[in-house]
Write a protein that holds these residues in place. Sequence first.
Motif, PDB file in Angstrom:
ATOM      1  N   SER A  21      41.430  22.368  40.558  1.00 12.53           N
ATOM      2  CA  SER A  21      41.416  23.097  41.823  1.00 12.53           C
ATOM      3  C   SER A  21      42.993  23.257  42.231  1.00 12.53           C
ATOM      4  CB  SER A  21      40.499  22.378  42.887  1.00 12.53           C
ATOM      5  OG  SER A  21      39.398  22.240  42.423  1.00 12.53           O
ATOM      6  N   VAL A  22      43.549  22.383  41.777  1.00 15.28           N
ATOM      7  CA  VAL A  22      45.082  22.229  42.136  1.00 15.28           C
ATOM      8  C   VAL A  22      45.615  23.580  41.421  1.00 15.28           C
ATOM      9  CG1 VAL A  22      47.182  21.172  42.086  1.00 15.28           C
ATOM     10  CG2 VAL A  22      44.940  19.935  42.604  1.00 15.28           C
ATOM     11  N   GLU A  23      45.524  23.832  40.427  1.00 17.26           N
ATOM     12  CA  GLU A  23      45.784  24.936  39.598  1.00 17.26           C
ATOM     13  C   GLU A  23      45.416  26.204  40.381  1.00 17.26           C
ATOM     14  OE1 GLU A  23      45.390  27.431  35.520  1.00 17.26           O
ATOM     15  OE2 GLU A  23      44.210  25.479  35.983  1.00 17.26           O
ATOM     16  N   ALA A  24      44.252  25.986  40.721  1.00 14.52           N
ATOM     17  CA  ALA A  24      43.491  27.314  41.127  1.00 14.52           C
ATOM     18  C   ALA A  24      44.249  27.400  42.689  1.00 14.52           C
ATOM     19  CB  ALA A  24      42.081  27.364  41.251  1.00 14.52           C
ATOM     20  N   ILE A  25      44.489  26.557  43.357  1.00 14.97           N
ATOM     21  CA  ILE A  25      45.128  26.796  44.492  1.00 14.97           C
ATOM     22  C   ILE A  25      46.418  27.450  44.408  1.00 14.97           C
ATOM     23  CG2 ILE A  25      46.584  25.301  46.082  1.00 14.97           C
ATOM     24  CD1 ILE A  25      44.076  25.783  47.493  1.00 14.97           C
ATOM     25  N   HIS A  26      47.077  27.166  43.562  1.00 14.72           N
ATOM     26  CA  HIS A  26      48.423  27.738  43.158  1.00 14.72           C
ATOM     27  C   HIS A  26      48.207  29.300  43.097  1.00 14.72           C
ATOM     28  CE1 HIS A  26      52.330  27.214  42.120  1.00 14.72           C
ATOM     29  NE2 HIS A  26      52.563  28.035  40.814  1.00 14.72           N
ATOM     30  N   ARG A  27      47.019  29.639  42.432  1.00 13.94           N
ATOM     31  CA  ARG A  27      46.737  31.051  42.387  1.00 13.94           C
ATOM     32  C   ARG A  27      46.451  31.489  43.801  1.00 13.94           C
ATOM     33  NH1 ARG A  27      42.622  30.713  37.420  1.00 13.94           N
ATOM     34  NH2 ARG A  27      43.951  29.840  35.645  1.00 13.94           N
ATOM     35  N   LEU A  28      45.715  30.937  44.413  1.00 11.96           N
ATOM     36  CA  LEU A  28      45.459  31.172  45.674  1.00 11.96           C
ATOM     37  C   LEU A  28      46.492  31.796  46.441  1.00 11.96           C
ATOM     38  CD1 LEU A  28      43.047  31.102  48.171  1.00 11.96           C
ATOM     39  CD2 LEU A  28      43.789  29.065  48.737  1.00 11.96           C
ATOM     40  N   THR A  29      47.818  30.930  46.578  1.00 15.47           N
ATOM     41  CA  THR A  29      49.017  31.251  47.149  1.00 15.47           C
ATOM     42  C   THR A  29      49.533  32.516  46.792  1.00 15.47           C
ATOM     43  OG1 THR A  29      50.358  29.937  45.729  1.00 15.47           O
ATOM     44  CG2 THR A  29      49.410  28.979  47.639  1.00 15.47           C
ATOM     45  N   ASP A  30      49.081  32.855  45.589  1.00 12.86           N
ATOM     46  CA  ASP A  30      49.686  34.115  45.035  1.00 12.86           C
ATOM     47  C   ASP A  30      51.348  34.331  44.761  1.00 12.86           C
ATOM     48  OD1 ASP A  30      47.880  35.812  44.499  1.00 12.86           O
ATOM     49  OD2 ASP A  30      47.780  36.970  46.011  1.00 12.86           O
ATOM     50  N   THR A  31      52.046  33.205  45.111  1.00 14.20           N
ATOM     51  CA  THR A  31      53.269  33.026  44.675  1.00 14.20           C
ATOM     52  C   THR A  31      53.426  32.400  43.556  1.00 14.20           C
ATOM     53  OG1 THR A  31      53.507  30.923  45.819  1.00 14.20           O
ATOM     54  CG2 THR A  31      54.141  32.835  47.035  1.00 14.20           C
ATOM     55  N   ALA A  32      52.454  32.503  42.793  1.00 16.99           N
ATOM     56  CA  ALA A  32      52.524  31.893  41.353  1.00 16.99           C
ATOM     57  C   ALA A  32      53.496  32.707  40.369  1.00 16.99           C
ATOM     58  CB  ALA A  32      51.072  31.923  40.690  1.00 16.99           C
ATOM     59  N   VAL A  33      53.671  32.147  38.999  1.00 14.86           N
ATOM     60  CA  VAL A  33      54.679  32.818  38.064  1.00 14.86           C
ATOM     61  C   VAL A  33      54.512  34.243  38.075  1.00 14.86           C
ATOM     62  CG1 VAL A  33      55.279  32.228  35.879  1.00 14.86           C
ATOM     63  CG2 VAL A  33      53.642  30.633  36.837  1.00 14.86           C
ATOM     64  N   THR A  34      55.243  34.740  38.741  1.00 17.43           N
ATOM     65  CA  THR A  34      55.273  36.241  38.726  1.00 17.43           C
ATOM     66  C   THR A  34      56.543  36.641  38.195  1.00 17.43           C
ATOM     67  OG1 THR A  34      54.035  36.624  40.747  1.00 17.43           O
ATOM     68  CG2 THR A  34      55.037  38.548  40.019  1.00 17.43           C
ATOM     69  N   ALA A  35      56.731  36.793  36.733  1.00  9.86           N
ATOM     70  CA  ALA A  35      57.870  37.089  35.980  1.00  9.86           C
ATOM     71  C   ALA A  35      58.402  38.539  36.070  1.00  9.86           C
ATOM     72  CB  ALA A  35      57.672  36.353  34.615  1.00  9.86           C
ATOM     73  N   GLU A  36      57.788  39.001  36.970  1.00  6.98           N
ATOM     74  CA  GLU A  36      58.354  40.596  36.948  1.00  6.98           C
ATOM     75  C   GLU A  36      57.681  41.546  36.038  1.00  6.98           C
ATOM     76  OE1 GLU A  36      59.475  43.455  39.082  1.00  6.98           O
ATOM     77  OE2 GLU A  36      59.857  41.300  39.858  1.00  6.98           O
ATOM     78  N   SER A  37      57.542  40.952  34.887  1.00  2.00           N
ATOM     79  CA  SER A  37      56.916  41.884  33.951  1.00  2.00           C
ATOM     80  C   SER A  37      56.431  40.848  32.676  1.00  2.00           C
ATOM     81  CB  SER A  37      57.863  42.764  33.153  1.00  2.00           C
ATOM     82  OG  SER A  37      58.076  42.773  31.696  1.00  2.00           O
ATOM     83  N   MET A  38      55.243  41.012  32.292  1.00  3.10           N
ATOM     84  CA  MET A  38      54.506  39.972  31.487  1.00  3.10           C
ATOM     85  C   MET A  38      53.871  40.791  30.137  1.00  3.10           C
ATOM     86  SD  MET A  38      52.622  37.494  34.087  1.00  3.10           S
ATOM     87  CE  MET A  38      52.498  36.256  32.990  1.00  3.10           C
ATOM     88  N   THR A  39      53.648  40.188  28.885  1.00  5.00           N
ATOM     89  CA  THR A  39      52.999  40.577  27.933  1.00  5.00           C
ATOM     90  C   THR A  39      51.503  40.172  27.952  1.00  5.00           C
ATOM     91  OG1 THR A  39      52.864  38.562  26.904  1.00  5.00           O
ATOM     92  CG2 THR A  39      55.002  39.986  26.540  1.00  5.00           C
ATOM     93  N   ILE A  40      50.674  41.001  27.348  1.00  5.84           N
ATOM     94  CA  ILE A  40      49.217  40.624  27.477  1.00  5.84           C
ATOM     95  C   ILE A  40      48.870  39.403  27.149  1.00  5.84           C
ATOM     96  CG2 ILE A  40      48.686  41.254  25.115  1.00  5.84           C
ATOM     97  CD1 ILE A  40      46.115  42.932  26.135  1.00  5.84           C
ATOM     98  N   ALA A  41      49.581  38.711  26.377  1.00  6.40           N
ATOM     99  CA  ALA A  41      49.377  37.305  25.999  1.00  6.40           C
ATOM    100  C   ALA A  41      49.717  36.239  27.095  1.00  6.40           C
ATOM    101  CB  ALA A  41      49.913  36.617  24.785  1.00  6.40           C
ATOM    102  N   GLU A  42      50.771  36.656  27.836  1.00  6.99           N
ATOM    103  CA  GLU A  42      51.188  35.803  28.617  1.00  6.99           C
ATOM    104  C   GLU A  42      49.946  36.073  30.057  1.00  6.99           C
ATOM    105  OE1 GLU A  42      56.021  35.939  28.257  1.00  6.99           O
ATOM    106  OE2 GLU A  42      55.061  37.543  29.441  1.00  6.99           O
ATOM    107  N   VAL A  43      49.810  37.073  30.285  1.00  2.51           N
ATOM    108  CA  VAL A  43      48.627  37.151  31.672  1.00  2.51           C
ATOM    109  C   VAL A  43      47.446  36.811  31.065  1.00  2.51           C
ATOM    110  CG1 VAL A  43      47.505  39.105  32.686  1.00  2.51           C
ATOM    111  CG2 VAL A  43      49.704  39.629  31.942  1.00  2.51           C
ATOM    112  N   ALA A  44      46.736  36.981  29.707  1.00  3.17           N
ATOM    113  CA  ALA A  44      45.717  36.227  29.334  1.00  3.17           C
ATOM    114  C   ALA A  44      45.824  34.896  29.536  1.00  3.17           C
ATOM    115  CB  ALA A  44      45.533  36.529  28.009  1.00  3.17           C
ATOM    116  N   ASP A  45      46.863  34.163  29.222  1.00  7.51           N
ATOM    117  CA  ASP A  45      47.129  32.802  29.459  1.00  7.51           C
ATOM    118  C   ASP A  45      47.099  32.403  30.822  1.00  7.51           C
ATOM    119  OD1 ASP A  45      47.899  30.076  28.104  1.00  7.51           O
ATOM    120  OD2 ASP A  45      49.519  30.298  29.367  1.00  7.51           O
ATOM    121  N   LEU A  46      47.624  33.043  31.406  1.00  6.04           N
ATOM    122  CA  LEU A  46      47.742  32.953  33.163  1.00  6.04           C
ATOM    123  C   LEU A  46      46.404  32.905  33.878  1.00  6.04           C
ATOM    124  CD1 LEU A  46      49.668  32.703  35.828  1.00  6.04           C
ATOM    125  CD2 LEU A  46      49.799  35.073  35.835  1.00  6.04           C
ATOM    126  N   LEU A  47      45.662  34.047  33.380  1.00  7.42           N
ATOM    127  CA  LEU A  47      44.265  33.894  34.081  1.00  7.42           C
ATOM    128  C   LEU A  47      43.361  33.474  33.192  1.00  7.42           C
ATOM    129  CD1 LEU A  47      44.666  37.863  34.875  1.00  7.42           C
ATOM    130  CD2 LEU A  47      45.025  35.783  36.414  1.00  7.42           C
TER     131      LEU A  47
END
Lengths: 157, 157
Positions: free
Chosen positions: A20-46
């Motif tokens: 849930s803590v990790e999910a909260i991180h997503r909730l805030t939306d200020t999560a790891v936004t590296a300006e541009s990501m590969t498909i693998a990175e996004v897959a891993d993030l989500l």
Amino acid sequence: MATDELLTRALELIGDDPVSVEAIHRLTDTAVTAESMTIAEVADLLDITAHTLRYYEREGLVEVGRDSLGHRVYDAAAVRRLVFLTRMRLSGMPMRDLQHYISLVDEGDGTVPERLDMLIEHRDTIRRRIRELTLSLAATEFKIATYGGTAAPDSMD
Amino acid sequence: MATDELLTRALELIGDDPVSVEAIHRLTDTAVTAESMTIAEVADLLDITAHTLRYYEREGLVEVGRDSLGHRVYDAAAVRRLVFLTRMRLSGMPMRDLQHYISLVDEGDGTVPERLDMLIEHRDTIRRRIRELTLSLAATEFKIATYGGTAAPDSMD
DNA sequence: GTTTGCGTTCGAGCGCGCTCGAAGCCATAG
DNA sequence: CTATGGCTTCGAGCGCGCTCGAACGCAAAC
């Protein structure tokens, strides 16, 4: 602002599960936004597969650019949208509805009221589902508590 | 239909207080148990179709007797089992697991520990799901609250 | 005595959301 | 120079849980 209020409430409701803590991180939306990501990175993030990401794109949920090699490049906007989409999927919104919602987004600001209607309806759906699950949880806990006990009533199976 | 009714009544019983599980159980037990029911009556009671009831039987989840005409006759035990099964389905337990659970029931009392393990695992699954949904609900409520507002953050779509 | 209605069996089909395999391109590592 | 590994597209396949249609049986109603 209402942000802190909601976050606090969410935290209270959620408890101490690490997920849930990790999910909260997503909730805030200020999560790891590296300006541009590969498909693998996004897959891993989500926490979904690259296959699924390509599928979402195919289904018109998100547009993704390509680099010189033809590889997908997810910009911040795409990632944000995907965070939203995966959260909606996770909470049970069907692909169909998501497709409709996205088409409304693409139509512009005029569709904001309808989008709000969709969100409100979805909110109510989630609430109903939580109620259902809460009831099933109570029944399951009761069954666990009484299983094999002397107080076991006749619905034991 | 009938299920919603049951759910509503149960939820009223629950309220905001510590869940009175006994009341729920009493509710389910004292619910329309007419000692013997037709497929249509059971379908209506559980808010599933006759097709689904036949399907469950085909899948080995419940044994149902027949009358002189070959029509299904659901006795109290069958109905109780189906109440349990539909609740488990509703809370997300897969058919596979239910089939396994029922096979354990049919094996006798020696399988009680394993059945308890299954229930406990399912209980945890429901809890996780409720947490997930609670989080999504908070996020959705946040989005509704800020949609179109001047305070709208960057995840607006 | 035909129609209505509820039941039966059997097997096939469907909607959803992925999930995967094949064939190929490109870049960096050994 | 090859091999590895991650990406691409395309289309097919799959697992789940129903859902349905066809063809039929029986009985009470008109």
